[in-house]
Design an enzyme around this catalytic site. Structure first.
Site, PDB file in Angstrom:
ATOM      1  N   CYS A   1       0.804  -1.228   0.000  1.00  0.00           N
ATOM      2  CA  CYS A   1       0.000   0.000   0.000  1.00  0.00           C
ATOM      3  C   CYS A   1       0.838   1.280   0.000  1.00  0.00           C
ATOM      4  CB  CYS A   1      -1.005  -0.056   1.143  1.00  0.00           C
ATOM      5  SG  CYS A   1      -2.394   1.037   0.835  1.00  0.00           S
TER       6      CYS A   1
ATOM      7  N   HIS B   1      -3.473  -5.493   2.266  1.00  0.00           N
ATOM      8  CA  HIS B   1      -3.170  -5.649   3.690  1.00  0.00           C
ATOM      9  C   HIS B   1      -3.884  -6.919   4.166  1.00  0.00           C
ATOM     10  CE1 HIS B   1      -1.951  -1.379   4.366  1.00  0.00           C
ATOM     11  NE2 HIS B   1      -2.968  -1.045   3.608  1.00  0.00           N
TER      12      HIS B   1
END
Ligand code: GLN
Length: 260
Positions: free
Chosen positions: A106, A203
């Protein structure tokens, strides 16, 4: 000495050095759990993990590093980390071009590129991979599943990003979006693969439910360090990990999960 006693000789110790970059800042949704998974999957196979944490204010060295990992975080934290890592840009570039293994999630993934947009400010990135990141509204938040060549199972997890990442022509995506949004919510692709760099918005943390991804990182690092002919990674009993992966994948594909 007979050939059979030579076969019984203890195998030389194998080890991999993992640089965990700025765990105190980039640890969204338990991204540091990825390091625990790498560590355990190495230990279970008799590969000694040597984890080296890089903290704010340190001058990291990538000499002797086999796997570098960087997680995700808020824009503010990401900017602090970027300012530090820009000072190491050339060393990092050399590491990547030399086949160093780098996993980035990310915010960490966005840093790999040429630049990323933070509010109205275009922040220079590390220029390790030919990609850049714009912003879009609304934020992309929710579960995700992708199909990727690095994992025999779909990769499942969670995404939460304002950034929209665009890959350059020569950069392969990590995979195809099966559920969720991925790089920009439009291309149908998620993440990037370049040499031994794996960037992703996923994630979860990423590795506990996706052992194939963990093993891709470990085996790439083993091949770089010990040569292409190094024996393949010993299979592990991944029943629980794969059951967790399957349950989530099936729930998502059956439309059983309400997002937002
Ligand atoms: N700050 C970045 C964004 O919102 C990355 C967020 C994250 O790491 N989850 O796009």
């Amino acid at each position: 000495m007979t050939s059979s006693s030579a076969t019984n000789a203890p195998r030389p110790e194998r080890s991999l050095r993992i640089a965990h970059l700025y765990p105190e800042l980039l640890n969204l949704y338990g991204d540091s759990g990825n390091i625990l998974v790498l560590r355990k999957r190495m230990e279970w196979r008799g590969i000694r993990p040597d984890v080296y944490e890089v903290h704010v204010g340190d001058t990291p060295s990538f000499a002797g590093v086999d796997i570098a990992f960087i997680g995700g975080g808020s824009d503010r934290e990401q900017k602090i980390v970027c300012d530090f890592l820009l000072q190491q840009k050339h060393e990092l570039k050399a590491f990547v071009e030399d086949g160093g293994v780098l996993g980035a999630v990310c915010g960490g993934y966005q840093l790999l590129g040429e630049s990323y947009l933070m509010g109205d400010e275009r922040v220079p990135g590390l220029e390790l991979v030919d990609l850049y990141t714009d912003r879009g509204t609304p934020r992309i938040i929710g579960n995700i599943a992708i199909q990727s060549e690095v994992s025999p199972q779909p990769i499942v997890g969670y995404e939460n990003h304002g950034g929209r990442t665009h890959l350059g022509d020569g950069v392969q995506p990590l995979g195809k979006v099966l559920y969720g949004h991925g790089n920009d919510g439009q291309s149908g692709y998620e993440g990037c693969l370049y040499k031994n760099v794996l960037g992703t918005y996923i994630h979860g943390p990423l590795l506990p439910k996706n052992p194939g991804v963990a093993d891709w990182l470990i085996s790439r690092a083993m091949q770089r360090k010990y040569g292409q002919d190094v024996e393949p990674l010993e299979p592990l009993d991944d029943q629980e990990e794969l059951a967790a992966n399957r349950v989530m994948y099936e729930r998502l594909m059956a439309g059983e999960v309400q997002e937002g």
